[in-house]
Design a protein around this motif. Structure first.
Motif, PDB file in Angstrom:
ATOM      1  N   LEU A  63       0.844  -1.182   0.000  1.00 42.24           N
ATOM      2  CA  LEU A  63       0.000   0.000   0.000  1.00 42.24           C
ATOM      3  C   LEU A  63       0.886   1.241   0.000  1.00 42.24           C
ATOM      4  CD1 LEU A  63      -3.007   0.959   0.286  1.00 42.24           C
ATOM      5  CD2 LEU A  63      -2.564   1.114   2.744  1.00 42.24           C
ATOM      6  N   GLY A  64       0.584   2.174  -0.883  1.00 39.79           N
ATOM      7  CA  GLY A  64       1.375   3.397  -0.957  1.00 39.79           C
ATOM      8  C   GLY A  64       0.508   4.634  -0.886  1.00 39.79           C
ATOM      9  N   ARG A  65       1.087   5.718  -0.391  1.00 38.64           N
ATOM     10  CA  ARG A  65       0.394   7.001  -0.318  1.00 38.64           C
ATOM     11  C   ARG A  65       0.999   7.957  -1.331  1.00 38.64           C
ATOM     12  NH1 ARG A  65      -0.029  12.112   2.081  1.00 38.64           N
ATOM     13  NH2 ARG A  65      -2.121  12.523   2.907  1.00 38.64           N
ATOM     14  N   ILE A  66       0.141   8.622  -2.101  1.00 40.82           N
ATOM     15  CA  ILE A  66       0.602   9.578  -3.106  1.00 40.82           C
ATOM     16  C   ILE A  66       1.164  10.795  -2.385  1.00 40.82           C
ATOM     17  CG2 ILE A  66      -0.055  11.032  -5.064  1.00 40.82           C
ATOM     18  CD1 ILE A  66      -2.399   9.038  -5.542  1.00 40.82           C
ATOM     19  N   GLN A  67       2.475  10.973  -2.482  1.00 44.78           N
ATOM     20  CA  GLN A  67       3.141  12.080  -1.814  1.00 44.78           C
ATOM     21  C   GLN A  67       3.203  13.317  -2.704  1.00 44.78           C
ATOM     22  OE1 GLN A  67       2.952  11.365   1.279  1.00 44.78           O
ATOM     23  NE2 GLN A  67       5.077  11.401   1.929  1.00 44.78           N
ATOM     24  N   ASP A  68       3.639  13.122  -3.927  1.00 44.78           N
ATOM     25  CA  ASP A  68       3.741  14.218  -4.890  1.00 44.78           C
ATOM     26  C   ASP A  68       2.907  13.881  -6.106  1.00 44.78           C
ATOM     27  OD1 ASP A  68       5.645  15.656  -3.334  1.00 44.78           O
ATOM     28  OD2 ASP A  68       7.223  14.321  -4.077  1.00 44.78           O
ATOM     29  N   VAL A  69       2.270  14.887  -6.664  1.00 41.61           N
ATOM     30  CA  VAL A  69       1.455  14.659  -7.854  1.00 41.61           C
ATOM     31  C   VAL A  69       1.558  15.856  -8.788  1.00 41.61           C
ATOM     32  CG1 VAL A  69      -0.630  15.510  -6.668  1.00 41.61           C
ATOM     33  CG2 VAL A  69      -0.854  14.088  -8.713  1.00 41.61           C
ATOM     34  N   GLU A  70       1.733  15.556 -10.062  1.00 39.50           N
ATOM     35  CA  GLU A  70       1.712  16.567 -11.110  1.00 39.50           C
ATOM     36  C   GLU A  70       0.613  16.187 -12.093  1.00 39.50           C
ATOM     37  OE1 GLU A  70       4.601  18.441 -14.633  1.00 39.50           O
ATOM     38  OE2 GLU A  70       5.115  16.536 -13.664  1.00 39.50           O
ATOM     39  N   ALA A  71      -0.425  16.990 -12.143  1.00 39.58           N
ATOM     40  CA  ALA A  71      -1.532  16.749 -13.059  1.00 39.58           C
ATOM     41  C   ALA A  71      -1.235  17.455 -14.384  1.00 39.58           C
ATOM     42  CB  ALA A  71      -2.835  17.264 -12.460  1.00 39.58           C
ATOM     43  N   LEU A  72      -1.128  16.683 -15.454  1.00 37.81           N
ATOM     44  CA  LEU A  72      -0.816  17.243 -16.766  1.00 37.81           C
ATOM     45  C   LEU A  72      -2.085  17.682 -17.482  1.00 37.81           C
ATOM     46  CD1 LEU A  72       1.885  14.614 -17.812  1.00 37.81           C
ATOM     47  CD2 LEU A  72       2.206  16.801 -16.630  1.00 37.81           C
ATOM     48  N   ASP A  73      -1.922  18.562 -18.446  1.00 36.02           N
ATOM     49  CA  ASP A  73      -3.078  19.162 -19.128  1.00 36.02           C
ATOM     50  C   ASP A  73      -3.945  18.135 -19.852  1.00 36.02           C
ATOM     51  OD1 ASP A  73      -2.293  21.648 -18.261  1.00 36.02           O
ATOM     52  OD2 ASP A  73      -1.269  22.196 -20.124  1.00 36.02           O
ATOM     53  N   ASP A  74      -3.342  17.035 -20.298  1.00 37.93           N
ATOM     54  CA  ASP A  74      -4.105  16.031 -21.060  1.00 37.93           C
ATOM     55  C   ASP A  74      -4.715  14.948 -20.171  1.00 37.93           C
ATOM     56  OD1 ASP A  74      -1.877  14.671 -20.295  1.00 37.93           O
ATOM     57  OD2 ASP A  74      -1.183  14.171 -22.313  1.00 37.93           O
ATOM     58  N   GLY A  75      -4.675  15.131 -18.853  1.00 41.76           N
ATOM     59  CA  GLY A  75      -5.297  14.180 -17.934  1.00 41.76           C
ATOM     60  C   GLY A  75      -4.355  13.153 -17.351  1.00 41.76           C
ATOM     61  N   ARG A  76      -3.117  13.099 -17.850  1.00 45.61           N
ATOM     62  CA  ARG A  76      -2.141  12.178 -17.274  1.00 45.61           C
ATOM     63  C   ARG A  76      -1.612  12.728 -15.943  1.00 45.61           C
ATOM     64  NH1 ARG A  76       2.456  12.108 -20.758  1.00 45.61           N
ATOM     65  NH2 ARG A  76       1.706  14.151 -21.451  1.00 45.61           N
ATOM     66  N   PHE A  77      -0.975  11.844 -15.180  1.00 47.40           N
ATOM     67  CA  PHE A  77      -0.383  12.245 -13.901  1.00 47.40           C
ATOM     68  C   PHE A  77       1.055  11.746 -13.818  1.00 47.40           C
ATOM     69  CE2 PHE A  77      -4.914  11.845 -12.807  1.00 47.40           C
ATOM     70  CZ  PHE A  77      -5.143  13.017 -12.088  1.00 47.40           C
ATOM     71  N   ASN A  78       1.899  12.531 -13.195  1.00 50.46           N
ATOM     72  CA  ASN A  78       3.178  12.056 -12.679  1.00 50.46           C
ATOM     73  C   ASN A  78       3.056  12.063 -11.166  1.00 50.46           C
ATOM     74  OD1 ASN A  78       4.601  11.758 -15.154  1.00 50.46           O
ATOM     75  ND2 ASN A  78       4.937  13.975 -15.227  1.00 50.46           N
ATOM     76  N   ILE A  79       3.295  10.912 -10.541  1.00 52.69           N
ATOM     77  CA  ILE A  79       3.145  10.837  -9.091  1.00 52.69           C
ATOM     78  C   ILE A  79       4.382  10.193  -8.463  1.00 52.69           C
ATOM     79  CG2 ILE A  79       0.627  10.624  -9.285  1.00 52.69           C
ATOM     80  CD1 ILE A  79       0.949   7.662  -8.431  1.00 52.69           C
ATOM     81  N   VAL A  80       4.548  10.443  -7.177  1.00 54.45           N
ATOM     82  CA  VAL A  80       5.533   9.722  -6.375  1.00 54.45           C
ATOM     83  C   VAL A  80       4.762   9.031  -5.257  1.00 54.45           C
ATOM     84  CG1 VAL A  80       7.533   9.866  -4.863  1.00 54.45           C
ATOM     85  CG2 VAL A  80       7.401  11.325  -6.900  1.00 54.45           C
ATOM     86  N   LEU A  81       4.885   7.711  -5.235  1.00 54.97           N
ATOM     87  CA  LEU A  81       4.167   6.895  -4.258  1.00 54.97           C
ATOM     88  C   LEU A  81       5.133   6.493  -3.160  1.00 54.97           C
ATOM     89  CD1 LEU A  81       1.229   5.812  -4.247  1.00 54.97           C
ATOM     90  CD2 LEU A  81       2.131   3.683  -5.209  1.00 54.97           C
ATOM     91  N   GLU A  82       4.736   6.691  -1.913  1.00 60.15           N
ATOM     92  CA  GLU A  82       5.572   6.282  -0.785  1.00 60.15           C
ATOM     93  C   GLU A  82       4.959   5.072  -0.100  1.00 60.15           C
ATOM     94  OE1 GLU A  82       7.169   8.035   3.441  1.00 60.15           O
ATOM     95  OE2 GLU A  82       7.461   9.236   1.655  1.00 60.15           O
ATOM     96  N   GLY A  83       5.753   4.003   0.022  1.00 58.31           N
ATOM     97  CA  GLY A  83       5.244   2.771   0.608  1.00 58.31           C
ATOM     98  C   GLY A  83       4.897   2.921   2.080  1.00 58.31           C
ATOM     99  N   GLU A  84       3.785   2.341   2.481  1.00 59.42           N
ATOM    100  CA  GLU A  84       3.355   2.382   3.885  1.00 59.42           C
ATOM    101  C   GLU A  84       3.363   0.994   4.527  1.00 59.42           C
ATOM    102  OE1 GLU A  84       0.684   6.393   4.242  1.00 59.42           O
ATOM    103  OE2 GLU A  84      -0.385   4.485   4.163  1.00 59.42           O
ATOM    104  N   LYS A  85       2.586   0.062   3.955  1.00 58.17           N
ATOM    105  CA  LYS A  85       2.511  -1.283   4.525  1.00 58.17           C
ATOM    106  C   LYS A  85       2.319  -2.298   3.412  1.00 58.17           C
ATOM    107  CE  LYS A  85       0.610  -0.466   9.159  1.00 58.17           C
ATOM    108  NZ  LYS A  85      -0.473  -0.830  10.111  1.00 58.17           N
TER     109      LYS A  85
END
Length: 204
Positions: A63-85
């Motif tokens: 399970l990971g929590r989205i720490q950083d997110v970049e929402a792009l104009d065309d609906g795509r995302f760049n995210i950084v997921l941090e592991g929790e458990k």
């Protein structure tokens, strides 16, 4: 137990305390990220048994929590997921969402677990051999400052092994067991490359 929206992706593993950058472009997973951001920012990374649509899942993911997110104009995302458990899949749920969901048991980690000095020394020795053989450039001074959990989980997450091998590492119940398996895999990988000059290592 927890209801977890999952991102089944072969070869991409996440460990508690570590980060995984992801580029999200498929519509169903864009919907999953939007849903997670509107709720608790959590999704589950897990490997499918086969790299095909709707394939069964391995038993354990993270399970990971989205720490950083970049929402792009065309609906795509760049995210950084941090592991929790880590979690164990109990059953897959029947859902109306375009992304898959499971009922899962969250696994508690033994944060007090450390390697014996001989285990740590053996691992670092084998890791140096492996890195040299593969031509990797490693800052060993930085490596020596990592605690046991960060070191073993970090190498497990980025190791160039196949899906089954990486899954076996994720499912290891303790850092000591994971360390021992890593050493075996690095030795096996090195022997295989020496024998036939082929890349890749498999437990299948």
């Amino acid at each position: 137990m927890a209801r977890v929206s999952i991102f089944p992706l072969s070869g991409a593993l996440l460990y508690p305390g570590l980060q995984l950058p992801l580029h999200i472009f498929e519509p169903r997973y864009r919907a999953m990220i939007s849903d997670a951001l509107a709720r608790d920012r959590r999704i589950g990374m897990i490997q499918p048994v086969r790299a095909e649509e709707g394939a069964p899942l391995f038993a354990v993911g993270c399970l990971g929590r989205i720490q950083d997110v970049e929402a792009l104009d065309d609906g795509r995302f760049n995210i950084v997921l941090e592991g929790e458990k880590r979690f164990r899949v109990l059953r897959e749920l029947t859902v109306t969402t375009p992304f898959r969901q499971v009922e899962a048991e969250l696994l508690e980690e033994d944060e007090s677990c450390v390697l014996a000095p001989i285990e740590r020394a053996s691992f670092e020795r084998e890791a140096r051999r492996f890195a040299d053989a593969q031509g990797y450039s490693i800052d060993w001074d930085q490596v020596s400052r990592l605690d046991d959990v960060a070191l073993i989980n970090g190498v497990s997450q980025i190791a160039p092994f196949d899906a089954a091998a990486k899954q076996a590492l994720l499912e290891a119940e303790t850092i000591s067991v994971r360390c021992e398996l890593l050493v075996q895999l690095m030795q096996f990988f090195g022997h295989r490359v020496d024998d036939d000059d082929e890349d890749g290592v498999t437990l299948q």
